[in-house]
Design an enzyme around this catalytic site. Structure first.
Site, short mmCIF file in Angstrom:
data_model
loop_
_atom_site.label_atom_id
_atom_site.label_comp_id
_atom_site.label_asym_id
_atom_site.label_seq_id
_atom_site.Cartn_x
_atom_site.Cartn_y
_atom_site.Cartn_z
N ASP A 1 0.65 -0.99 -0.04
CA ASP A 1 -0.51 -0.46 0.21
C ASP A 1 0.58 1.12 -0.18
OD1 ASP A 1 -1.79 2.31 0.38
OD2 ASP A 1 -2.90 1.01 2.01
N HIS B 1 20.48 12.54 -16.91
CA HIS B 1 19.87 11.61 -17.12
C HIS B 1 20.39 11.55 -18.91
CE1 HIS B 1 17.14 11.35 -14.31
NE2 HIS B 1 16.33 13.23 -14.75
#
Ligand code: MEV
Length: 395
Positions: free
Chosen positions: A275, A388
């Site tokens: 969860d 990146h």
């Protein structure tokens, strides 16, 4: 023999990666077919029962981070995330602190639920009446309604609390249970409803509401690692410490610092069927417990000049119940070496009385620290966009 962390996964396409983990014997044939055969529509048909009106599934890429050693155990890490660089960054941070890797300890805080009685004419008198009956109620719950007791978990305690409220004083009856391998929110809420039912004749009316407490449930995990000074060029370690000071002095930066931690934590949580919202909510509260947002991790130098990092997280996680039973979540836990309950002897952590959920919590704590270290290192070095681009070029 191929170990979990030196699997040759780079440069392969996803199918070949699947073949490689199968050839290394760390994924069973039926698990492999889970990834190979299911289309999104199959998923909706087979697992739609998890939610209502299912029309499909949203694909989130699932990757494997390597190089992790947690409490002396070599672990592959399953991470579900759509954010680029997260998996590579975690692997890199784990590589740089080998061979010692991460240490992690955890304590089970239990699962807590709250039963609210609002609008009572005499809340104090009701609290006294409840306290007088608690012995009997505990005994009845344990004798008739505690399905977890036979597995060594179950009800721990019930108590009362009074709080001021805009609509008069509120009486809370609270209980905690040890949910064994489960995360526990459903189990403790069900037990709270049963306690409320038993309290009806005592209080003279029905409870206002009963629900689990996401602030005080789960595992509290502390993980740490040391990165040798040799892995930092040109004052990089000092700049990482500057970033830590920034997060400690500025709540705005602390939120972003903690978001970097959650990149790792939630990726593993999603892959293993947790969860994720409970984890987020608990750690928000944990981070602001001193009044404003603080970093959930710390970094410093040790006597040798090496950089230590440590993290303190609340991790309500389980290995049974809810979406943890999803075949892919179960497969991810197996990939990570988080054993089935019956495998108690196979995992060293289990010998110290920790169950699978505790082992998983420790691993997630280590990944959170790795992710945070990687983010700070990247920010203090070339910066995120350049990192990146470099990763995209190497991919
Ligand atoms: C990006 O998803 C996470 C970071 O912003 C975390 C940080 O700033 O520490 C890089």
């Amino acid at each position: 023999m191929t170990t979990r962390s030196d699997l040759p996964l780079r440069g392969l396409d996803p199918r070949r990666r699947q073949d490689a983990i199968a050839a290394a014997g760390i994924i069973a044939a039926e698990d492999l077919s889970l990834f190979q055969e299911n289309t999104l529509l199959d998923w909706a048909e087979k697992y739609g029962s998890l939610i209502e009106n299912a029309i499909g599934a949203v694909p989130v890429p699932l990757g494997l981070a390597g190089n992790f050693i947690v409490n002396g155990q070599d672990r592959l890490i399953a991470m579900a995330t759509e954010e680029r660089s997260v998996v590579a960054a975690a692997s890199k941070a784990a590589k740089l602190c080998r061979p010692l890797g991460f240490s992690a300890v955890c304590v089970r805080t239990g699962s807590v639920a709250q039963i609210l009685y609002a609008g009572l004419e005499q809340p104090e008198a009701a609290a006294v009446a409840v306290e007088e009956r608690l012995g009997l109620i505990r005994a009845e719950i344990r004798a008739k309604h505690d399905t977890m007791a036979k597995r060594g978990g179950g009800l721990r305690e019930i108590w009362t609390r009074m709080i001021p409220g805009a609509r008069g004083r509120l009486l809370l009856v609270e209980l905690s249970l040890d949910p064994d391998e489960a995360m526990g929110a459903n189990a403790v809420t069900r037990m709270a409803e049963k306690v409320a039912e038993l309290l009806e004749p005592v209080i003279g009316r029905r409870r206002t509401a009963a629900i689990c407490d996401n602030r005080r449930s789960g595992w509290r995990v502390r993980a740490s690692a040391v990165w040798p000074n040799a892995c930092f060029a040109d004052g990089l370690a000092e700049r990482i410490l500057d970033l830590q000071a920034w997060a400690e002095g500025d709540p705005c930066r602390a939120v972003t610092h903690n978001k970097g931690i959650m990149n790792g934590v939630i990726a593993v949580a999603l892959a293993t069927g947790q969860d994720t919202r409970a984890i987020e909510a608990a750690n928000h509260a944990h981070a602001v417990r001193a009044g404003d947002c603080r970093p959930l991790s710390a970094f410093g130098r040790d006597r040798n000049g090496d950089l230590w990092g440590k993290i303190d997280l609340l991790l309500p996680v389980g290995t049974v119940g809810g979406a943890t039973g999803h075949p892919v979540a179960a497969c991810c836990r197996r990939l990570m070496g988080v054993g089935a309950i019956e495998d108690a002897g196979a995992d060293p952590a289990r010998r110290f009385g920790l169950n699978n959920a505790g082992v998983l919590a420790q691993i997630i704590g280590a990944v959170g620290l790795a992710q945070n270290f990687a983010a700070l290192r990247s920010l203090a070095d070339e910066g995120l966009p350049a990192g990146h681009s470099r990763l995209a070029r190497n991919r």
